[in-house]
Design a protein around this motif. Structure first.
Motif, mmCIF file in Angstrom:
data_model
loop_
_atom_site.group_PDB
_atom_site.id
_atom_site.type_symbol
_atom_site.label_atom_id
_atom_site.label_comp_id
_atom_site.label_asym_id
_atom_site.label_seq_id
_atom_site.Cartn_x
_atom_site.Cartn_y
_atom_site.Cartn_z
ATOM 1 N N PRO A 23 0.811 -1.212 0.000
ATOM 2 C CA PRO A 23 0.000 0.000 0.000
ATOM 3 C C PRO A 23 0.852 1.272 0.000
ATOM 4 O O PRO A 23 0.327 2.378 0.008
ATOM 5 N N HIS A 24 2.165 1.117 -0.028
ATOM 6 C CA HIS A 24 3.046 2.280 0.018
ATOM 7 C C HIS A 24 2.877 3.170 -1.212
ATOM 8 O O HIS A 24 3.012 4.390 -1.119
ATOM 9 N N ARG A 25 2.571 2.560 -2.366
ATOM 10 C CA ARG A 25 2.393 3.352 -3.597
ATOM 11 C C ARG A 25 1.270 4.353 -3.437
ATOM 12 O O ARG A 25 1.401 5.514 -3.783
ATOM 13 N N ARG A 26 0.131 3.896 -2.877
ATOM 14 C CA ARG A 26 -1.008 4.805 -2.698
ATOM 15 C C ARG A 26 -0.663 5.909 -1.710
ATOM 16 O O ARG A 26 -0.918 7.087 -1.966
ATOM 17 N N ARG A 27 -0.056 5.550 -0.616
ATOM 18 C CA ARG A 27 0.272 6.542 0.410
ATOM 19 C C ARG A 27 1.300 7.554 -0.094
ATOM 20 O O ARG A 27 1.181 8.753 0.177
ATOM 21 N N LEU A 28 2.297 7.092 -0.825
ATOM 22 C CA LEU A 28 3.290 7.998 -1.387
ATOM 23 C C LEU A 28 2.635 8.963 -2.376
ATOM 24 O O LEU A 28 2.958 10.153 -2.403
ATOM 25 N N ASN A 29 1.691 8.480 -3.161
ATOM 26 C CA ASN A 29 0.995 9.350 -4.109
ATOM 27 C C ASN A 29 0.108 10.360 -3.405
ATOM 28 O O ASN A 29 -0.064 11.477 -3.893
ATOM 29 N N ALA A 30 -0.442 9.992 -2.266
ATOM 30 C CA ALA A 30 -1.220 10.959 -1.476
ATOM 31 C C ALA A 30 -0.307 12.088 -1.005
ATOM 32 O O ALA A 30 -0.672 13.269 -1.069
ATOM 33 N N VAL A 31 0.900 11.741 -0.566
ATOM 34 C CA VAL A 31 1.865 12.753 -0.141
ATOM 35 C C VAL A 31 2.270 13.625 -1.332
ATOM 36 O O VAL A 31 2.387 14.854 -1.208
ATOM 37 N N MET A 32 2.468 13.005 -2.488
ATOM 38 C CA MET A 32 2.869 13.755 -3.686
ATOM 39 C C MET A 32 1.803 14.776 -4.097
ATOM 40 O O MET A 32 2.128 15.908 -4.449
ATOM 41 N N VAL A 33 0.539 14.378 -4.059
ATOM 42 C CA VAL A 33 -0.510 15.323 -4.459
ATOM 43 C C VAL A 33 -0.649 16.435 -3.417
ATOM 44 O O VAL A 33 -0.955 17.569 -3.767
ATOM 45 N N ALA A 34 -0.373 16.124 -2.157
ATOM 46 C CA ALA A 34 -0.382 17.175 -1.135
ATOM 47 C C ALA A 34 0.723 18.193 -1.423
ATOM 48 O O ALA A 34 0.507 19.404 -1.339
ATOM 49 N N GLY A 35 1.889 17.697 -1.787
ATOM 50 C CA GLY A 35 2.992 18.599 -2.132
ATOM 51 C C GLY A 35 2.676 19.440 -3.347
ATOM 52 O O GLY A 35 2.981 20.641 -3.391
ATOM 53 N N ALA A 36 2.054 18.819 -4.340
ATOM 54 C CA ALA A 36 1.674 19.566 -5.549
ATOM 55 C C ALA A 36 0.672 20.664 -5.199
ATOM 56 O O ALA A 36 0.704 21.752 -5.782
ATOM 57 N N GLY A 37 -0.191 20.382 -4.232
ATOM 58 C CA GLY A 37 -1.184 21.374 -3.822
ATOM 59 C C GLY A 37 -0.570 22.608 -3.194
ATOM 60 O O GLY A 37 -1.161 23.691 -3.222
#
Length: 143
Positions: A23-37
């Motif tokens: 599940p690390h892929r999903r969690r890492l992508n959540a962090v990435m979209v937060a950074g993009a925001g």
């Protein structure tokens, strides 16, 4: 090229992220979209509106810790914000005037991948579409 390269970058992003196991892929992508925001905060092209947008994407990213759909929504929100910045002339990279437009082309590619559940493109390319989390069947050799 300015319209094709961002599509390639989005595909490359999904391909590289496919190397991370769930599940690390999903969690890492959540962090990435937060950074993009939060990427536009330092430029402040939209003034005080940068803060509510960042708060909204942070909430969406938090929901994305457990849901690919929310991560996809976050990338689509960022796409819209990219377009607003492009039209206003306040690009994400100040010295690259079309950088927000490029981001607005790249982000929906990532969003589509996320809305499909962030599948492993590595497995797709290899032609072995196994369910996430399942291990390949070991092969035995006679001998």
């Amino acid at each position: 090229m300015q319209y094709i390269a961002p599509i390639g970058i989005g595909i490359l992003y999904a391909l590289l992220m496919s190397l991370v196991r769930e599940p690390h892929r999903r969690r890492l992508n959540a962090v990435m979209v937060a950074g993009a925001g939060a990427a536009y905060l330092s430029g402040g092209g939209m003034g005080g509106w940068e803060f509510p947008f960042t708060a909204l994407v942070t909430y969406v990213a938090f929901r994305g810790l457990e849901s690919w759909t929310w991560i996809g929504v976050g990338w689509l929100l960022h796409t819209a914000w990219d377009l607003v910045h492009h039209v206003k002339g306040a690009p994400i990279i100040p010295f690259l005037h079309t950088s927000s437009l490029g981001c607005a082309i790249c982000d929906p590619v990532i969003a589509l991948w996320c809305l499909r559940g962030g599948p492993s493109l590595v497995e797709f390319v290899r032609g072995r579409r196994r369910p996430e989390g399942s291990e390949p069947t070991p092969t035995t050799t006679a001998g």
